[in-house]
Design an enzyme around this catalytic site. Structure first.
Site, PDB file in Angstrom:
ATOM      1  N   LYS A 191      16.303  25.506 -19.042  1.00  0.00           N
ATOM      2  CA  LYS A 191      17.595  26.187 -19.041  1.00  0.00           C
ATOM      3  C   LYS A 191      18.414  25.671 -20.213  1.00  0.00           C
ATOM      4  O   LYS A 191      18.949  24.570 -20.190  1.00  0.00           O
ATOM      5  CB  LYS A 191      18.390  25.948 -17.752  1.00  0.00           C
ATOM      6  CG  LYS A 191      19.596  26.896 -17.701  1.00  0.00           C
ATOM      7  CD  LYS A 191      20.726  26.408 -16.838  1.00  0.00           C
ATOM      8  CE  LYS A 191      21.751  25.563 -17.515  1.00  0.00           C
ATOM      9  NZ  LYS A 191      22.491  26.165 -18.643  1.00  0.00           N
ATOM     10  N   GLU A 267      19.851  11.813 -19.856  1.00  0.00           N
ATOM     11  CA  GLU A 267      20.314  11.321 -21.155  1.00  0.00           C
ATOM     12  C   GLU A 267      21.752  11.781 -21.264  1.00  0.00           C
ATOM     13  O   GLU A 267      22.026  12.978 -21.384  1.00  0.00           O
ATOM     14  CB  GLU A 267      19.427  11.910 -22.271  1.00  0.00           C
ATOM     15  CG  GLU A 267      19.448  11.086 -23.532  1.00  0.00           C
ATOM     16  CD  GLU A 267      20.447  11.593 -24.531  1.00  0.00           C
ATOM     17  OE1 GLU A 267      21.610  11.125 -24.471  1.00  0.00           O
ATOM     18  OE2 GLU A 267      20.084  12.440 -25.350  1.00  0.00           O
ATOM     19  N   CYS A 301      25.544  12.731 -28.959  1.00  0.00           N
ATOM     20  CA  CYS A 301      25.708  11.767 -27.871  1.00  0.00           C
ATOM     21  C   CYS A 301      25.788  10.350 -28.434  1.00  0.00           C
ATOM     22  O   CYS A 301      26.422   9.484 -27.861  1.00  0.00           O
ATOM     23  CB  CYS A 301      24.578  11.898 -26.864  1.00  0.00           C
ATOM     24  SG  CYS A 301      22.962  11.944 -27.613  1.00  0.00           S
ATOM     25  N   GLU A 398      34.435   9.650 -23.899  1.00  0.00           N
ATOM     26  CA  GLU A 398      33.651  10.402 -24.892  1.00  0.00           C
ATOM     27  C   GLU A 398      34.433  11.660 -25.282  1.00  0.00           C
ATOM     28  O   GLU A 398      34.814  12.454 -24.421  1.00  0.00           O
ATOM     29  CB  GLU A 398      32.297  10.795 -24.291  1.00  0.00           C
ATOM     30  CG  GLU A 398      31.425  11.526 -25.302  1.00  0.00           C
ATOM     31  CD  GLU A 398      30.046  11.890 -24.745  1.00  0.00           C
ATOM     32  OE1 GLU A 398      29.980  12.422 -23.626  1.00  0.00           O
ATOM     33  OE2 GLU A 398      29.051  11.645 -25.431  1.00  0.00           O
TER      34      GLU A 398
HETATM   35  P1  NDP Z   1      27.446  19.628 -19.409  1.00  0.00           P
HETATM   36  O1  NDP Z   1      26.933  18.322 -18.978  1.00  0.00           O
HETATM   37  O2  NDP Z   1      28.391  20.332 -18.521  1.00  0.00           O
HETATM   38  O3  NDP Z   1      26.229  20.628 -19.690  1.00  0.00           O
HETATM   39  C1  NDP Z   1      24.908  20.251 -20.000  1.00  0.00           C
HETATM   40  C2  NDP Z   1      23.949  21.251 -19.365  1.00  0.00           C
HETATM   41  O4  NDP Z   1      24.049  21.168 -17.946  1.00  0.00           O
HETATM   42  C3  NDP Z   1      24.261  22.699 -19.720  1.00  0.00           C
HETATM   43  O5  NDP Z   1      23.068  23.446 -19.809  1.00  0.00           O
HETATM   44  C4  NDP Z   1      25.075  23.138 -18.517  1.00  0.00           C
HETATM   45  O6  NDP Z   1      25.122  24.531 -18.347  1.00  0.00           O
HETATM   46  C5  NDP Z   1      24.340  22.451 -17.398  1.00  0.00           C
HETATM   47  N1  NDP Z   1      25.107  22.282 -16.172  1.00  0.00           N
HETATM   48  C6  NDP Z   1      26.441  22.274 -16.002  1.00  0.00           C
HETATM   49  N2  NDP Z   1      26.760  22.088 -14.691  1.00  0.00           N
HETATM   50  C7  NDP Z   1      25.584  21.981 -14.019  1.00  0.00           C
HETATM   51  C8  NDP Z   1      25.236  21.758 -12.648  1.00  0.00           C
HETATM   52  N3  NDP Z   1      26.157  21.621 -11.688  1.00  0.00           N
HETATM   53  N4  NDP Z   1      23.933  21.678 -12.324  1.00  0.00           N
HETATM   54  C9  NDP Z   1      22.965  21.795 -13.272  1.00  0.00           C
HETATM   55  N5  NDP Z   1      23.236  22.027 -14.582  1.00  0.00           N
HETATM   56  C10 NDP Z   1      24.535  22.096 -14.958  1.00  0.00           C
HETATM   57  O7  NDP Z   1      28.074  19.458 -20.821  1.00  0.00           O
HETATM   58  P2  NDP Z   1      28.992  20.508 -21.593  1.00  0.00           P
HETATM   59  O8  NDP Z   1      28.125  21.360 -22.386  1.00  0.00           O
HETATM   60  O9  NDP Z   1      29.956  21.223 -20.700  1.00  0.00           O
HETATM   61  O10 NDP Z   1      29.831  19.536 -22.494  1.00  0.00           O
HETATM   62  C11 NDP Z   1      30.886  18.779 -21.898  1.00  0.00           C
HETATM   63  C12 NDP Z   1      30.892  17.382 -22.436  1.00  0.00           C
HETATM   64  O11 NDP Z   1      29.658  16.737 -22.143  1.00  0.00           O
HETATM   65  C13 NDP Z   1      30.992  17.274 -23.930  1.00  0.00           C
HETATM   66  O12 NDP Z   1      32.263  17.411 -24.386  1.00  0.00           O
HETATM   67  C14 NDP Z   1      30.419  15.908 -24.147  1.00  0.00           C
HETATM   68  O13 NDP Z   1      31.372  14.934 -23.882  1.00  0.00           O
HETATM   69  C15 NDP Z   1      29.320  15.824 -23.135  1.00  0.00           C
HETATM   70  N6  NDP Z   1      28.005  16.154 -23.689  1.00  0.00           N
HETATM   71  C16 NDP Z   1      27.120  15.161 -23.909  1.00  0.00           C
HETATM   72  C17 NDP Z   1      25.903  15.459 -24.473  1.00  0.00           C
HETATM   73  C18 NDP Z   1      24.912  14.418 -24.749  1.00  0.00           C
HETATM   74  O14 NDP Z   1      23.969  14.668 -25.514  1.00  0.00           O
HETATM   75  N7  NDP Z   1      25.007  13.264 -24.164  1.00  0.00           N
HETATM   76  C19 NDP Z   1      25.533  16.787 -24.872  1.00  0.00           C
HETATM   77  C20 NDP Z   1      26.529  17.779 -24.569  1.00  0.00           C
HETATM   78  C21 NDP Z   1      27.708  17.451 -23.982  1.00  0.00           C
HETATM   79  P3  NDP Z   1      26.425  25.298 -18.913  1.00  0.00           P
HETATM   80  O15 NDP Z   1      26.317  25.238 -20.390  1.00  0.00           O
HETATM   81  O16 NDP Z   1      26.346  26.645 -18.386  1.00  0.00           O
HETATM   82  O17 NDP Z   1      27.621  24.553 -18.371  1.00  0.00           O
END
Ligand code: NDP
Length: 498
Positions: A191, A267, A301, A398
């Site tokens: 996904k 991660e 990240c 973050e």
């Molecule tokens: P999320 O953690 O919300 O999203 C990561 C993935 O998880 C996306 O595919 C998201 O789908 C999915 N997801 C969201 N909610 C659920 C759930 N309840 N169950 C299963 N899957 C879920 O990150 P965001 O993209 O919203 O970014 C928000 C913040 O997260 C950023 O500002 C940053 O701080 C952090 N982040 C950290 C990353 C890293 O590499 N460590 C990468 C990206 C973000 P959907 O996109 O539809 O919400």
């Protein structure tokens, strides 16, 4: 079935792209059960690029059934390692042939520069090649016990693995999970984030072309709250491999605990320190630090967002850093001179700007940036704060944007205490010509990765992951393979009679 057609007229790829935007389930591109669509937005101008199928719970269930069937009938223990490796090599070869197109798509979808998108695609291909090489080398061991017992272990695939990935590095995030999952014989469901799904969707066509048996790989774009959650709660999913925020990582673990105790690797986020000792090569330290903080607009990240500079070098370092930032041109990914692009979405823009306001209102001094750039798209100027309280939001949380904080420190003990004063532990960097001190400092840092006199080095062979709330498990390298296998212990009686 709808497709995305686009003509690139400049940049790394010139020509037409045309590929399906539906869900890829059981070897076919299909519409979602509820026929929902998601608009994908170009971050450079805020306009719609395309619309894609939106997966919901019913589609997830279909994909899990297809994956389970493939795992039990044609994949898993039925396809030998060398054959799984051959298919992965074929996929890597197709990705290489289509690399310029993948780079252009990632620039369009995510707003990344050609250089960063190029590095990502190249790394993603190397990771698939690396795990293709592993496919026929995943072995157990023979263990000496007693003369009358033959004990040995087997590493067997878990079954159905779902990968849930974020928007910042969609193609490399896929391959970090797809590589070890497939080479060990698991069936795989992806996904991608709906914010940046284009490269993963294009990859689905290449996976199809590579010839994996139907159901072995399935790709379902959809919202986290529906499709993502359905995966985490599904009773027939054996593992969730997740990258994203710590908040969502917690939800993934909770869902796994509430349902079938599926395995989870996480991660998550970071607030990584970058330590600059006063004996460093100043020019090099400044260059690497700018890259460590602003590469990908800070949407990494492992972004090195807390810069700690030894007090005798502080003023010189800040002066040189600000001079370097002034030379960074801001612009869209197809502007060849631009090094700073847009953040990925309106949501991310609003989130980053709210942290900049928090920095100002909590008394930190704005040394550079802090405002929007231009009047369309989601551009934010590279921003640096100084003099922030160690408990300020911009130091603790973050941000995931081009915003950092620079702080003075006295000596090794002081900086190690400051650097480790965080709930995160993903990455860190140390700059010093005194290699003994640099390595000693690295050993004292609570972080999964330490870069010495460099930043952001990642290799398929080297594990990556977090201490503390930055995650569970490791990706890349041999460590990742182990997290996609069950270990079975076999005991064979060599003649003991009862
Ligand atoms: P999320 O953690 O919300 O999203 C990561 C993935 O998880 C996306 O595919 C998201 O789908 C999915 N997801 C969201 N909610 C659920 C759930 N309840 N169950 C299963 N899957 C879920 O990150 P965001 O993209 O919203 O970014 C928000 C913040 O997260 C950023 O500002 C940053 O701080 C952090 N982040 C950290 C990353 C890293 O590499 N460590 C990468 C990206 C973000 P959907 O996109 O539809 O919400």
């Amino acid at each position: 079935m709808t497709t995305f057609t686009h003509e690139f007229t400049s940049g790394p790829f010139v020509g037409k792209v045309d590929f399906p935007t539906g869900l890829y389930i059981n070897g076919k591109f299909v519409d979602s059960a509820k026929k929902g669509r998601i608009d994908v937005i170009n971050p450079t101008n805020g306009k719609k690029t395309m619309s894609i199928s939106e997966a919901t719970e019913e589609d997830v269930d279909l994909a899990v059934k297809a994956a389970r069937n493939a795992f039990e009938t044609v994949w898993g223990l039925h396809t030998p390692g060398y054959e799984r490796g051959r298919l992965l090599y074929k996929l890597a070869q197709l990705m290489r042939e289509h690399a310029p197109e993948l780079i252009a798509l990632e620039m369009l979808d995510n707003g990344k520069s050609a250089m960063l998108a190029g590095l990502e695609i190249d790394q993603a291909i190397s990771v698939v090649e690396y795990y293709a090489g592993w496919a026929d080398k995943v072995q157990g061991s023979v263990i000496e016990t007693t003369e009358a017992n033959l004990a040995y272990t087997r590493r067997e695939p878990l079954g159905v693995v779902c990968a849930i990935i974020p928007w910042n590095f969609p193609l490399s995030q896929v391959t970090w999970k797809l590589g070890p999952a497939l080479c060990t014989g698991n069936a795989f469901i992806l996904k991608p984030s709906e914010v940046s799904p284009v490269c993963p969707l294009r990859l689905a066509s290449l996976i199809h072309e590579a010839g994996f048996p139907p159901g072995v790989v399935n790709v379902l774009a959809g919202y986290g709250i529906t499709a993502g959650r359905a995966m985490t709660e599904h009773m027939d999913v054996d593992k969730i491999a997740f990258t994203g925020s710590t908040l969502t990582g917690r939800r993934v673990m909770e869902a796994a605990a509430r349902t079938n105790l599926k395995k989870v690797s996480l991660e998550l986020g970071g607030k990584s320190p970058n330590i600059i000792y006063d004996d460093c090569d100043l020019e090099q330290a400044v260059r690497w630090s700018i890259m460590g903080l602003y590469a990908g607009q800070g949407q990494l990240c492992a972004a090195l967002t807390r810069i700690y500079v030894q007090e005798s070098l502080y003023d010189k370092f800040v002066e040189a850093f600000l001079a370097g930032v002034k030379h960074m041109k801001i612009g869209g990914p197809f502007d060849p001179e631009a090094v700073v692009g847009p953040v990925v979405s309106q949501t991310q823009y609003d989130r980053v700007m709210s942290y900049i306001e928090a920095g100002k209102s909590q008394g930190a001094s704005l040394l550079v940036g802090g405002t929007r750039h231009g009047n369309e798209g989601f551009f934010i100027q590279p921003t640096l704060f100084g003099g922030a309280d160690e408990d300020a939001k911009i130091v603790k949380e973050e941000i995931f944007g081009p915003v950092g904080v620079v702080t003075r420190f006295k000596d090794e003990d002081d900086v190690v205490a400051k650097a480790n004063d965080t709930v995160y532990g993903l990455a860190s960097a140390v700059f010093s010509k005194d290699i003994d001190r640099a390595i000693r400092t690295g050993h004292r840092l609570q972080a999964g990765t330490v870069w010495v006199n460099c930043v952001h080095g990642l290799h398929p062979q080297v594990p990556f992951g977090g201490y503390k709330q930055s995650g569970i498990g490791r990706e890349l390298g041999e460590d990742a393979i182990h997290s996609y296998c069950n270990v079975k212990a076999m005991h064979v009686n060599l003649g003991i009679k009862l």
